[in-house]
Write a protein that holds these residues in place. Structure first.
Motif, short mmCIF file in Angstrom:
data_model
loop_
_atom_site.label_atom_id
_atom_site.label_comp_id
_atom_site.label_asym_id
_atom_site.label_seq_id
_atom_site.Cartn_x
_atom_site.Cartn_y
_atom_site.Cartn_z
N ALA A 141 34.89 -17.66 -20.10
CA ALA A 141 33.43 -17.71 -20.00
C ALA A 141 32.99 -18.33 -18.69
O ALA A 141 33.74 -19.08 -18.05
N VAL A 142 31.76 -18.01 -18.32
CA VAL A 142 31.07 -18.70 -17.25
C VAL A 142 29.85 -19.36 -17.88
O VAL A 142 29.07 -18.71 -18.59
N ILE A 143 29.72 -20.66 -17.66
CA ILE A 143 28.52 -21.40 -18.05
C ILE A 143 27.79 -21.70 -16.75
O ILE A 143 28.33 -22.37 -15.87
N PHE A 144 26.58 -21.19 -16.62
CA PHE A 144 25.79 -21.55 -15.43
C PHE A 144 24.58 -22.34 -15.91
O PHE A 144 23.98 -22.04 -16.94
N ALA A 145 24.29 -23.40 -15.17
CA ALA A 145 23.21 -24.31 -15.57
C ALA A 145 22.07 -24.24 -14.58
O ALA A 145 22.27 -24.13 -13.37
N VAL A 146 20.88 -24.31 -15.14
CA VAL A 146 19.65 -24.29 -14.35
C VAL A 146 18.84 -25.54 -14.65
O VAL A 146 18.90 -26.07 -15.75
N SER A 159 20.49 -25.14 -20.11
CA SER A 159 19.35 -25.85 -19.54
C SER A 159 18.93 -26.97 -20.49
O SER A 159 19.10 -26.86 -21.70
N VAL A 160 18.38 -28.03 -19.91
CA VAL A 160 17.82 -29.11 -20.72
C VAL A 160 16.42 -28.68 -21.14
O VAL A 160 15.42 -29.05 -20.53
#
Length: 156
Positions: free
Chosen positions: A35-40, A74-75
């Motif tokens: 998987a790829v987890i990308f955060a914004v 994302s938070v």
């Protein structure tokens, strides 16, 4: 900050779907998959909505062909993440709502924006294989280079 070779911290995520509210933990979400987890820093914010998430939406089929699941962190709360997913036609991407920022903090990738928004995620991406982090790509402030969809495709 989380390092390659480290397991993802245990965390329970809540999701809003067409069927209602559901939950899953990191172990069940990331076991036996790449998987790829990308955060914004925030849903509906300019760079996140105009470039970061759209890049992954555009290239979602390519990630899928390579056997890689996509997760956007994302938070924000689960309702906001669901609304953002629908507004961006991002159905191929699992939206991870980190409402209190505890998962982001456990990763060591939180930032405090003060009165502007409070606790947020730094912009980053992780490559994960069976729950283990294999790559950590953290952006410099104001940049979208190393965590973009194109950059992640080159790493996997």
């Amino acid at each position: 900050m989380i390092q390659p070779g480290t397991a993802l911290p245990r965390h329970d995520f809540t999701f809003i779907t067409d069927s209602g509210k559901t939950s899953a933990d990191t172990q069940s979400l990331f076991a036996s998959k790449k998987a790829v987890i990308f955060a914004v820093p925030g849903a509906f914010t300019p760079t996140c909505s105009q470039a970061h998430l759209p890049g992954f939406v555009t290239l979602a089929d390519e990630f899928q062909r390579q056997g890689v699941a996509l997760f956007c962190l994302s938070v924000n709360d689960a309702f906001v993440m669901r609304a953002w997913q629908q507004s961006q036609n991002a159905g191929a991407i699992t939206m991870l709502a980190d409402g209190d920022g505890s998962f982001t903090q456990a990763l060591g990738l939180a930032k405090d924006t003060g009165a502007f928004g409070g606790l947020r995620a730094r912009r980053f991406a992780l490559v994960v294989d069976n729950g283990m982090v294999t790559q950590v790509c953290v952006e410099q402030p104001g940049k979208l280079d190393v965590s973009s969809a194109e950059a992640m495709l080159k790493l996997i």
